[in-house]
Design an enzyme around this catalytic site. Structure first.
Site, mmCIF file in Angstrom:
data_model
loop_
_atom_site.group_PDB
_atom_site.id
_atom_site.type_symbol
_atom_site.label_atom_id
_atom_site.label_comp_id
_atom_site.label_asym_id
_atom_site.label_seq_id
_atom_site.Cartn_x
_atom_site.Cartn_y
_atom_site.Cartn_z
ATOM 1 N N LYS A 206 0.856 -1.278 -0.028
ATOM 2 C CA LYS A 206 0.037 0.118 -0.025
ATOM 3 C C LYS A 206 0.850 1.358 -0.105
ATOM 4 O O LYS A 206 0.805 2.263 -0.822
ATOM 5 C CB LYS A 206 -0.945 -0.078 1.171
ATOM 6 C CG LYS A 206 -1.852 1.131 1.403
ATOM 7 C CD LYS A 206 -2.767 0.906 2.458
ATOM 8 C CE LYS A 206 -3.391 2.484 2.780
ATOM 9 N NZ LYS A 206 -4.325 2.314 3.900
ATOM 10 N N GLU A 212 10.380 -4.483 5.007
ATOM 11 C CA GLU A 212 10.324 -6.213 4.489
ATOM 12 C C GLU A 212 10.123 -6.198 3.048
ATOM 13 O O GLU A 212 10.919 -6.991 2.452
ATOM 14 C CB GLU A 212 9.332 -7.013 5.300
ATOM 15 C CG GLU A 212 9.573 -7.120 6.817
ATOM 16 C CD GLU A 212 8.856 -6.064 7.664
ATOM 17 O OE1 GLU A 212 8.574 -5.144 7.009
ATOM 18 O OE2 GLU A 212 8.357 -6.565 8.719
ATOM 19 N N GLY A 267 -4.954 -1.768 5.034
ATOM 20 C CA GLY A 267 -4.016 -2.817 4.431
ATOM 21 C C GLY A 267 -4.607 -4.310 4.705
ATOM 22 O O GLY A 267 -4.618 -5.066 3.582
ATOM 23 N N ARG A 268 -5.060 -4.371 5.962
ATOM 24 C CA ARG A 268 -5.698 -5.894 6.290
ATOM 25 C C ARG A 268 -7.152 -6.018 5.529
ATOM 26 O O ARG A 268 -7.975 -7.077 5.543
ATOM 27 C CB ARG A 268 -5.789 -6.259 7.707
ATOM 28 C CG ARG A 268 -6.760 -5.124 8.398
ATOM 29 C CD ARG A 268 -6.033 -5.080 9.838
ATOM 30 N NE ARG A 268 -6.692 -4.045 10.645
ATOM 31 C CZ ARG A 268 -5.908 -2.830 11.012
ATOM 32 N NH1 ARG A 268 -4.768 -2.867 10.601
ATOM 33 N NH2 ARG A 268 -6.378 -1.948 11.617
ATOM 34 N N GLU A 353 -5.145 -7.068 14.400
ATOM 35 C CA GLU A 353 -4.489 -5.777 14.136
ATOM 36 C C GLU A 353 -5.643 -4.732 14.164
ATOM 37 O O GLU A 353 -5.701 -3.455 14.532
ATOM 38 C CB GLU A 353 -3.781 -5.762 12.723
ATOM 39 C CG GLU A 353 -2.912 -4.830 12.647
ATOM 40 C CD GLU A 353 -2.111 -4.699 11.146
ATOM 41 O OE1 GLU A 353 -0.937 -5.407 11.352
ATOM 42 O OE2 GLU A 353 -2.450 -4.470 10.285
ATOM 43 N N HIS A 384 -4.945 -33.611 16.865
ATOM 44 C CA HIS A 384 -3.645 -34.369 17.500
ATOM 45 C C HIS A 384 -2.542 -33.470 18.094
ATOM 46 O O HIS A 384 -1.531 -33.960 18.139
ATOM 47 C CB HIS A 384 -3.233 -35.442 16.258
ATOM 48 C CG HIS A 384 -4.109 -36.175 15.811
ATOM 49 N ND1 HIS A 384 -4.436 -37.519 16.590
ATOM 50 C CD2 HIS A 384 -5.089 -36.156 14.795
ATOM 51 C CE1 HIS A 384 -5.454 -38.074 16.035
ATOM 52 N NE2 HIS A 384 -5.898 -37.441 14.814
ATOM 53 N N LYS A 512 8.327 -0.777 14.045
ATOM 54 C CA LYS A 512 9.252 -0.144 12.769
ATOM 55 C C LYS A 512 10.064 0.754 13.050
ATOM 56 O O LYS A 512 11.183 0.705 12.552
ATOM 57 C CB LYS A 512 8.219 0.233 11.642
ATOM 58 C CG LYS A 512 7.031 -0.727 11.245
ATOM 59 C CD LYS A 512 6.138 -0.122 9.879
ATOM 60 C CE LYS A 512 5.250 -1.190 9.616
ATOM 61 N NZ LYS A 512 4.264 -0.300 8.635
HETATM 62 O O1 F6P Z 1 1.388 -4.523 9.753
HETATM 63 C C1 F6P Z 1 1.255 -3.226 9.522
HETATM 64 C C2 F6P Z 1 0.857 -3.124 8.422
HETATM 65 O O2 F6P Z 1 0.782 -1.677 8.043
HETATM 66 C C3 F6P Z 1 -0.499 -3.563 7.942
HETATM 67 O O3 F6P Z 1 -1.370 -3.044 8.498
HETATM 68 C C4 F6P Z 1 -0.268 -3.912 6.279
HETATM 69 O O4 F6P Z 1 -1.177 -4.643 5.877
HETATM 70 C C5 F6P Z 1 1.115 -4.201 6.221
HETATM 71 O O5 F6P Z 1 1.862 -3.283 7.342
HETATM 72 C C6 F6P Z 1 1.953 -3.888 4.987
HETATM 73 O O6 F6P Z 1 1.980 -2.601 4.490
HETATM 74 P P1 F6P Z 1 2.022 -2.183 2.993
HETATM 75 O O7 F6P Z 1 1.052 -2.723 2.138
HETATM 76 O O8 F6P Z 1 1.960 -0.719 3.066
HETATM 77 O O9 F6P Z 1 3.409 -2.847 2.743
#
Ligand code: F6P
Length: 556
Positions: A206, A212, A267-268, A353, A384, A512
């Protein structure tokens, strides 16, 4: 403003809890043959059986009163019509617009968003068809055979669970991979299975700043360039899904291959947006649109069904009942479907979240429990592993069991065995086993009295453990869309009852920032002392090993 826990509705529930907390579901079923009919609800081919809950008709009517007290319908209507209910970020929350199959205008700051939504859907359709038909080729004319989605959180979990669950609908000859972890292993191991000529990377972020994702995206780019040696080839093998077109372009992705979405999509909640591009590539746009149809059907149900028959509302209220009155700390998700194996992971982010919050909408610290810990695993595997704790542990764990009536793979007795195990678990959790029943059972097996006396206490099951069963005819894209939207709305309703903003995630943001500081401290040799002693000790331990190793390798 009064806390929800001070409302007459909450206090009535508290009183009611005291009255029924010792009632056993076994007796409730024995006294009422219609319990299943009373406590089940249907939408399309999905049936929710919530009769195996510690509830009476009065419980449900008091819970519905609570939902009315918090003005759930008004909040729902506000969310779906674009009011900026994400107040800490001053944003609308409009994932429902992404699947608004009626195409009726939905406005953000006076502007109808539906033309933009449709334009992106057209872009996704066009591109995914080109890739799937072989019209889109790699830089040297090879067909795309591998899709690698690079993203994390909402830019990974949603598309991942859908692609995994919908394998029967995938195009053979097209493989999909998901890379999310900062651990290079995730990328390195994935790249071992592909070649650059036939691989398309979908960089899903987003913000296009998530550490990462950018780390993985740049490493993938380097891998690609090292092997191909041609910058121009990048545009045939890298596309972006983002709200930040500028950064995607800086990365080297052609603007024409950047798929937009907007800040009013959390995002979620983003899998319905262009974040679903990987889904469209792997399954085909028609199946992605069926997923949207299913979600839309659930949205319409959430919008129009009376609260008493409203599936997400019922599920949310039951969750509140256990969370706040029985002090249940967690909620388990048990999909009896291998295809849905990743559903608990996806729901963890969606729920935790969203509702892992302590400060309410009035900026006050809450004095009640908010979001539960979500966990789970596919059945029968979980049986199990951790089911023992559900049956005889000391912690109450309400659970959702999900199962299709028909298998996508009707092989021999498999589905009958799976189905009977699912029902056996919910039945055992509800019924338990009385002392007398356990004794009779052992006597019938010819066990001697002394042995019975020695072990009988362990053979008794309290039961009275609540479960929902969500059964659907077959796991199709449409059904999956409905199920995922059902959970989104459940989480929303709970957030409103707990008076929290389910749409921000400041805790994640804090982590972060600290990671950035620690990363700087790892660059140079020499001890650090600017953190607490634990963090200093761990940084210094890693540094001594890392820099020793570096020196040794240089000497070799
Ligand atoms: O985990 C935090 C967050 O901001 C989530 O809400 C989001 O889905 C994820 O990081 C990834 O963010 P982006 O799509 O901006 O890389």
């Amino acid at each position: 403003m009064k806390e929800v826990t001070e409302s007459a509705e909450w206090l009535e529930l508290q009183k009611h809890y005291e009255e029924i907390k010792d009632q056993h579901m076994r007796d409730m079923f024995a006294q009422d043959d219609n319990r299943f009919d009373k406590f089940s609800a249907e939408l399309g081919d999905i049936l929710l059986d919530y009769s195996k809950n510690r509830i009476t008709e009065e419980t449900m009517s008091l819970l519905i009163k609570l939902a009315r007290y918090v003005k759930i319908e008004e909040w729902r209507d506000n969310m779906m019509s674009g009011v900026a209910i994400n107040t800490t970020e001053n944003r609308s929350v409009l994932h429902t617009a992404l699947r608004n199959r009626s195409n009726k205008p939905i406005r953000v700051n006076g502007r109808n968003v539906m033309p933009m939504v449709n334009e992106v859907l057209d872009h996704m359709r066009d591109f995914s068809e080109q890739v799937r038909s072989g019209q889109w080729r790699g830089y040297n004319g090879e067909r795309i055979k591998n899709i690698i989605n690079i993203g994390i959180g909402g830019s990974d979990l949603g598309p991942h669970v859908v692609c995994e669950s919908m394998k029967p609908y995938a195009q053979r000859g097209l493989k999909v991979f998901f890379v999310s972890n900062a651990d290079a292993t995730h990328l390195v191991e994935t790249l071992k299975d592909v070649d650059p000529e036939s691989t398309l990377f979908v960089i899903a972020s987003k913000t296009f700043t998530t550490q990462e994702t950018m780390l993985n995206a740049f490493s993938a780019r380097k891998w690609f360039l090292d092997l191909v040696g041609n910058e121009k080839a990048i545009e045939k093998h890298f596309v972006a899904v983002t709200t930040n077109v500028e950064l995607a372009t800086q990365f080297g992705i052609n603007e024409a291959n950047t798929f937009a979405f907007w800040d009013w999509v959390g995002g979620r909640y983003s899998l319905w947006s262009s974040v679903g591009l990987t889904i469209a590539l792997y399954l085909g746009m028609e199946h992605f649109e069926s997923l949207l149809e299913g979600a839309y059907e659930m949205d319409q149900h959430f919008l129009n069904a009376p609260l008493e028959h409203n599936i997400p509302v019922i599920m949310a209220l039951l969750g509140v009942w256990y969370n706040n009155f029985f002090d249940a700390q967690s909620h388990a998700i048990m999909p009896y479907s291998q295809y849905l194996e990743r559903l608990p992971d996806y729901l963890q982010q969606l729920d935790m979240e969203s509702n892992g919050k302590t400060i309410d909408r009035n900026n006050q610290r809450v004095n009640y429990l908010t979001g539960p810990i979500i966990w789970g695993q596919s059945g029968t595997n979980g049986q199990h592993a951790f089911f023992q704790l559900l049956h005889q542990g000391t912690k109450p764990v309400p659970a959702d069991f999900l199962i299709p009536a028909l298998s996508q793979n009707p092989l021999g007795l498999h589905h009958r065995v799976l189905f009977s195990n699912c029902l056996a678990q919910t039945k055992a959790l509800m019924l338990g086993k009385r002392y007398t029943e356990a004794v009779e059972e052992m006597q019938a097996q010819g066990v001697d009295k002394k042995t019975i006396d020695d072990v009988i206490a362990h053979k008794v099951f309290d039961g009275n453990k609540p479960t929902n069963t969500i059964i659907f005819s077959k796991l199709t894209p449409k059904t999956l869309g409905s199920i995922m939207a059902m959970y989104e709305h459940k989480v929303f309703v709970q957030g409103i009852i707990w008076n929290i903003n389910s749409f921000d995630q400041w805790g994640v943001e804090y982590g972060k920032v600290l990671a950035g500081q620690i990363q700087n401290d790892l660059c140079e040799p020499g001890e650090v002392s600017n953190h607490d002693s634990s963090t200093n000790g761990l940084i210094n331990y890693r540094k001594s090993i890392y820099f020793d190793n570096l020196a040794k390798n240089k000497l070799d």
